[in-house]
Design a protein around this motif. Structure first.
Motif, PDB file in Angstrom:
ATOM      1  N   MET A   1       9.793  -0.147  -4.152  1.00  0.00           N
ATOM      2  CA  MET A   1       8.455  -0.699  -4.254  1.00  0.00           C
ATOM      3  C   MET A   1       7.991  -1.280  -2.919  1.00  0.00           C
ATOM      4  O   MET A   1       6.802  -1.329  -2.643  1.00  0.00           O
ATOM      5  N   GLU A   2       8.922  -1.689  -2.092  1.00  0.00           N
ATOM      6  CA  GLU A   2       8.570  -2.304  -0.824  1.00  0.00           C
ATOM      7  C   GLU A   2       7.837  -1.330   0.094  1.00  0.00           C
ATOM      8  O   GLU A   2       6.916  -1.723   0.807  1.00  0.00           O
ATOM      9  N   ILE A   3       8.209  -0.068   0.068  1.00  0.00           N
ATOM     10  CA  ILE A   3       7.544   0.917   0.942  1.00  0.00           C
ATOM     11  C   ILE A   3       6.099   1.134   0.519  1.00  0.00           C
ATOM     12  O   ILE A   3       5.224   1.321   1.368  1.00  0.00           O
ATOM     13  N   VAL A   4       5.841   1.067  -0.781  1.00  0.00           N
ATOM     14  CA  VAL A   4       4.466   1.199  -1.283  1.00  0.00           C
ATOM     15  C   VAL A   4       3.617   0.022  -0.792  1.00  0.00           C
ATOM     16  O   VAL A   4       2.468   0.208  -0.380  1.00  0.00           O
ATOM     17  N   GLU A   5       4.198  -1.163  -0.816  1.00  0.00           N
ATOM     18  CA  GLU A   5       3.473  -2.349  -0.344  1.00  0.00           C
ATOM     19  C   GLU A   5       3.154  -2.243   1.148  1.00  0.00           C
ATOM     20  O   GLU A   5       2.055  -2.585   1.582  1.00  0.00           O
ATOM     21  N   ILE A   6       4.101  -1.744   1.923  1.00  0.00           N
ATOM     22  CA  ILE A   6       3.877  -1.587   3.364  1.00  0.00           C
ATOM     23  C   ILE A   6       2.790  -0.557   3.626  1.00  0.00           C
ATOM     24  O   ILE A   6       1.909  -0.753   4.475  1.00  0.00           O
ATOM     25  N   ILE A   7       2.813   0.538   2.880  1.00  0.00           N
ATOM     26  CA  ILE A   7       1.785   1.579   3.035  1.00  0.00           C
ATOM     27  C   ILE A   7       0.412   1.018   2.668  1.00  0.00           C
ATOM     28  O   ILE A   7      -0.570   1.242   3.380  1.00  0.00           O
ATOM     29  N   LEU A   8       0.340   0.285   1.572  1.00  0.00           N
ATOM     30  CA  LEU A   8      -0.943  -0.303   1.161  1.00  0.00           C
ATOM     31  C   LEU A   8      -1.464  -1.306   2.178  1.00  0.00           C
ATOM     32  O   LEU A   8      -2.663  -1.325   2.482  1.00  0.00           O
ATOM     33  N   LEU A   9      -0.583  -2.131   2.715  1.00  0.00           N
ATOM     34  CA  LEU A   9      -1.018  -3.087   3.741  1.00  0.00           C
ATOM     35  C   LEU A   9      -1.482  -2.370   5.001  1.00  0.00           C
ATOM     36  O   LEU A   9      -2.461  -2.767   5.632  1.00  0.00           O
ATOM     37  N   GLY A  10      -0.792  -1.282   5.367  1.00  0.00           N
ATOM     38  CA  GLY A  10      -1.229  -0.484   6.509  1.00  0.00           C
ATOM     39  C   GLY A  10      -2.595   0.133   6.283  1.00  0.00           C
ATOM     40  O   GLY A  10      -3.460   0.106   7.168  1.00  0.00           O
ATOM     41  N   PHE A  32     -15.519   0.491   3.098  1.00  0.00           N
ATOM     42  CA  PHE A  32     -15.496  -0.836   2.479  1.00  0.00           C
ATOM     43  C   PHE A  32     -15.104  -0.745   1.003  1.00  0.00           C
ATOM     44  O   PHE A  32     -14.349  -1.579   0.496  1.00  0.00           O
ATOM     45  N   MET A  33     -15.603   0.269   0.315  1.00  0.00           N
ATOM     46  CA  MET A  33     -15.233   0.478  -1.082  1.00  0.00           C
ATOM     47  C   MET A  33     -13.747   0.775  -1.206  1.00  0.00           C
ATOM     48  O   MET A  33     -13.069   0.269  -2.108  1.00  0.00           O
ATOM     49  N   ALA A  34     -13.222   1.608  -0.297  1.00  0.00           N
ATOM     50  CA  ALA A  34     -11.792   1.909  -0.309  1.00  0.00           C
ATOM     51  C   ALA A  34     -10.967   0.649  -0.064  1.00  0.00           C
ATOM     52  O   ALA A  34      -9.919   0.438  -0.687  1.00  0.00           O
ATOM     53  N   TYR A  35     -11.446  -0.192   0.842  1.00  0.00           N
ATOM     54  CA  TYR A  35     -10.782  -1.473   1.119  1.00  0.00           C
ATOM     55  C   TYR A  35     -10.686  -2.312  -0.160  1.00  0.00           C
ATOM     56  O   TYR A  35      -9.632  -2.872  -0.464  1.00  0.00           O
ATOM     57  N   SER A  36     -11.770  -2.378  -0.905  1.00  0.00           N
ATOM     58  CA  SER A  36     -11.774  -3.170  -2.140  1.00  0.00           C
ATOM     59  C   SER A  36     -10.829  -2.598  -3.187  1.00  0.00           C
ATOM     60  O   SER A  36     -10.144  -3.349  -3.892  1.00  0.00           O
ATOM     61  N   VAL A  37     -10.779  -1.278  -3.284  1.00  0.00           N
ATOM     62  CA  VAL A  37      -9.878  -0.652  -4.257  1.00  0.00           C
ATOM     63  C   VAL A  37      -8.421  -0.913  -3.873  1.00  0.00           C
ATOM     64  O   VAL A  37      -7.587  -1.249  -4.727  1.00  0.00           O
ATOM     65  N   ILE A  38      -8.107  -0.767  -2.587  1.00  0.00           N
ATOM     66  CA  ILE A  38      -6.740  -1.032  -2.130  1.00  0.00           C
ATOM     67  C   ILE A  38      -6.374  -2.493  -2.368  1.00  0.00           C
ATOM     68  O   ILE A  38      -5.265  -2.807  -2.806  1.00  0.00           O
ATOM     69  N   MET A  39      -7.315  -3.376  -2.106  1.00  0.00           N
ATOM     70  CA  MET A  39      -7.054  -4.805  -2.326  1.00  0.00           C
ATOM     71  C   MET A  39      -6.816  -5.095  -3.803  1.00  0.00           C
ATOM     72  O   MET A  39      -5.944  -5.905  -4.150  1.00  0.00           O
ATOM     73  N   SER A  40      -7.532  -4.428  -4.691  1.00  0.00           N
ATOM     74  CA  SER A  40      -7.302  -4.659  -6.123  1.00  0.00           C
ATOM     75  C   SER A  40      -5.933  -4.125  -6.552  1.00  0.00           C
ATOM     76  O   SER A  40      -5.272  -4.732  -7.398  1.00  0.00           O
ATOM     77  N   ILE A  41      -5.477  -3.033  -5.943  1.00  0.00           N
ATOM     78  CA  ILE A  41      -4.130  -2.520  -6.240  1.00  0.00           C
ATOM     79  C   ILE A  41      -3.076  -3.519  -5.759  1.00  0.00           C
ATOM     80  O   ILE A  41      -2.077  -3.764  -6.443  1.00  0.00           O
ATOM     81  N   ILE A  42      -3.308  -4.102  -4.603  1.00  0.00           N
ATOM     82  CA  ILE A  42      -2.371  -5.109  -4.091  1.00  0.00           C
ATOM     83  C   ILE A  42      -2.324  -6.316  -5.019  1.00  0.00           C
ATOM     84  O   ILE A  42      -1.243  -6.873  -5.283  1.00  0.00           O
ATOM     85  N   TRP A  43      -3.474  -6.725  -5.566  1.00  0.00           N
ATOM     86  CA  TRP A  43      -3.474  -7.841  -6.508  1.00  0.00           C
ATOM     87  C   TRP A  43      -2.664  -7.504  -7.763  1.00  0.00           C
ATOM     88  O   TRP A  43      -1.993  -8.379  -8.314  1.00  0.00           O
ATOM     89  N   VAL A  44      -2.714  -6.253  -8.213  1.00  0.00           N
ATOM     90  CA  VAL A  44      -1.913  -5.856  -9.380  1.00  0.00           C
ATOM     91  C   VAL A  44      -0.434  -5.938  -9.043  1.00  0.00           C
ATOM     92  O   VAL A  44       0.378  -6.424  -9.850  1.00  0.00           O
ATOM     93  N   ILE A  45      -0.053  -5.481  -7.860  1.00  0.00           N
ATOM     94  CA  ILE A  45       1.350  -5.546  -7.443  1.00  0.00           C
ATOM     95  C   ILE A  45       1.818  -7.000  -7.357  1.00  0.00           C
ATOM     96  O   ILE A  45       2.962  -7.318  -7.692  1.00  0.00           O
ATOM     97  N   LEU A  46       0.939  -7.890  -6.918  1.00  0.00           N
ATOM     98  CA  LEU A  46       1.274  -9.312  -6.830  1.00  0.00           C
ATOM     99  C   LEU A  46       1.192 -10.017  -8.190  1.00  0.00           C
ATOM    100  O   LEU A  46       1.302 -11.234  -8.262  1.00  0.00           O
ATOM    101  N   GLN A  47       0.980  -9.255  -9.246  1.00  0.00           N
ATOM    102  CA  GLN A  47       0.923  -9.729 -10.625  1.00  0.00           C
ATOM    103  C   GLN A  47      -0.203 -10.738 -10.847  1.00  0.00           C
ATOM    104  O   GLN A  47      -0.022 -11.787 -11.462  1.00  0.00           O
ATOM    105  N   ALA A  48      -1.360 -10.376 -10.322  1.00  0.00           N
ATOM    106  CA  ALA A  48      -2.563 -11.179 -10.540  1.00  0.00           C
ATOM    107  C   ALA A  48      -3.667 -10.262 -11.070  1.00  0.00           C
ATOM    108  O   ALA A  48      -4.601  -9.915 -10.355  1.00  0.00           O
ATOM    109  N   ILE A  53      -9.026  -7.308 -11.357  1.00  0.00           N
ATOM    110  CA  ILE A  53     -10.229  -6.889 -12.082  1.00  0.00           C
ATOM    111  C   ILE A  53     -11.482  -7.415 -11.385  1.00  0.00           C
ATOM    112  O   ILE A  53     -12.475  -6.696 -11.233  1.00  0.00           O
ATOM    113  N   THR A  54     -11.430  -8.660 -10.939  1.00  0.00           N
ATOM    114  CA  THR A  54     -12.577  -9.239 -10.236  1.00  0.00           C
ATOM    115  C   THR A  54     -12.854  -8.501  -8.936  1.00  0.00           C
ATOM    116  O   THR A  54     -14.006  -8.202  -8.610  1.00  0.00           O
TER     117      THR A  54
END
Length: 90
Positions: A1-10, A32-48, A53-54
């Motif tokens: 899972m760590e490699i997915v997080e690194i790819i998403l942060l990149g 900008f839309m892609a940025y928001s989608v990636i950020m929402s995926i990161i929030w799911v990984i961080l269990q928030a 959703i917001t």
């Protein structure tokens, strides 16, 4: 899972930088839309899930729609100004 997080942060960093340096407003908006989608995926990984959703609703949804409408109105204003200039020059 760590490699997915690194790819998403990149990808997040790439989206942020490319949004700033893009010359085309429409391309910047899509990035900008892609940025928001990636950020929402990161929030799911961080269990928030509430933040995910917001972020998806506000960041990729409402903000993007409002920016698309603004971009369309700007283009319409520029088109009207050009048409008026052409009429005056004729």
């Amino acid at each position: 899972m760590e490699i997915v997080e690194i790819i998403l942060l990149g990808l997040l960093i790439i989206c942020g930088i490319s949004t700033c340096f893009s010359k085309n407003l429409l391309v910047s908006l899509v990035i900008f839309m892609a940025y928001s989608v990636i950020m929402s995926i990161i929030w799911v990984i961080l269990q928030a899930p509430d933040l995910a959703i917001t972020e998806a609703a506000v960041g990729a949804g409402i903000s993007s729609v409002l920016l698309f409408i603004t971009l369309k109105k700007i283009r319409d204003i520029k088109k009207k100004a050009k048409d008026n200039e052409d009429k005056q020059n004729s």
